[in-house]
Motif scaffolding. Structure first.
Motif, mmCIF file in Angstrom:
data_model
loop_
_atom_site.group_PDB
_atom_site.id
_atom_site.type_symbol
_atom_site.label_atom_id
_atom_site.label_comp_id
_atom_site.label_asym_id
_atom_site.label_seq_id
_atom_site.Cartn_x
_atom_site.Cartn_y
_atom_site.Cartn_z
ATOM 1 N N LYS A 172 -8.690 90.886 87.897
ATOM 2 C CA LYS A 172 -10.006 91.143 88.453
ATOM 3 C C LYS A 172 -10.984 90.096 87.918
ATOM 4 O O LYS A 172 -10.965 89.761 86.743
ATOM 5 C CB LYS A 172 -10.484 92.534 88.074
ATOM 6 N N THR A 173 -11.806 89.614 88.800
ATOM 7 C CA THR A 173 -12.792 88.624 88.381
ATOM 8 C C THR A 173 -13.907 89.323 87.617
ATOM 9 O O THR A 173 -14.148 90.513 87.797
ATOM 10 C CB THR A 173 -13.372 87.897 89.604
ATOM 11 N N PRO A 174 -14.615 88.601 86.770
ATOM 12 C CA PRO A 174 -15.736 89.213 86.040
ATOM 13 C C PRO A 174 -16.798 89.779 86.980
ATOM 14 O O PRO A 174 -17.395 90.812 86.688
ATOM 15 C CB PRO A 174 -16.289 88.060 85.213
ATOM 16 N N ALA A 175 -17.030 89.140 88.116
ATOM 17 C CA ALA A 175 -18.026 89.645 89.062
ATOM 18 C C ALA A 175 -17.588 90.986 89.642
ATOM 19 O O ALA A 175 -18.407 91.887 89.839
ATOM 20 C CB ALA A 175 -18.252 88.634 90.174
ATOM 21 N N LEU A 176 -16.302 91.147 89.902
ATOM 22 C CA LEU A 176 -15.791 92.405 90.442
ATOM 23 C C LEU A 176 -15.901 93.516 89.400
ATOM 24 O O LEU A 176 -16.292 94.637 89.712
ATOM 25 C CB LEU A 176 -14.337 92.234 90.888
#
Length: 55
Positions: free
Chosen positions: A11-15
């Motif tokens: 998972k990306t940090p933004a997600l």
């Protein structure tokens, strides 16, 4: 026979930040809803009656 192991996508940090923001928004909405119920005098009387009926 070789098996292919698929790695789950990270998972990306933004997600993750989006999930955290959504969780906070849901918690705040729930707390606000409970607060609004407790500002209703009829609700407080009903809750007191139901609690008293337990004894």
């Amino acid at each position: 026979m070789q098996t292919v192991h698929e790695h789950p996508q990270q998972k990306t940090p933004a997600l993750r930040a989006g999930y955290k923001l959504l969780l906070i928004a849901v918690a705040v909405a729930g707390l606000l809803g409970v607060f609004l119920l407790y500002t209703n005098p009829q609700f407080m009387i009903t809750m007191a009656d139901q609690l008293w009926a337990c004894f």
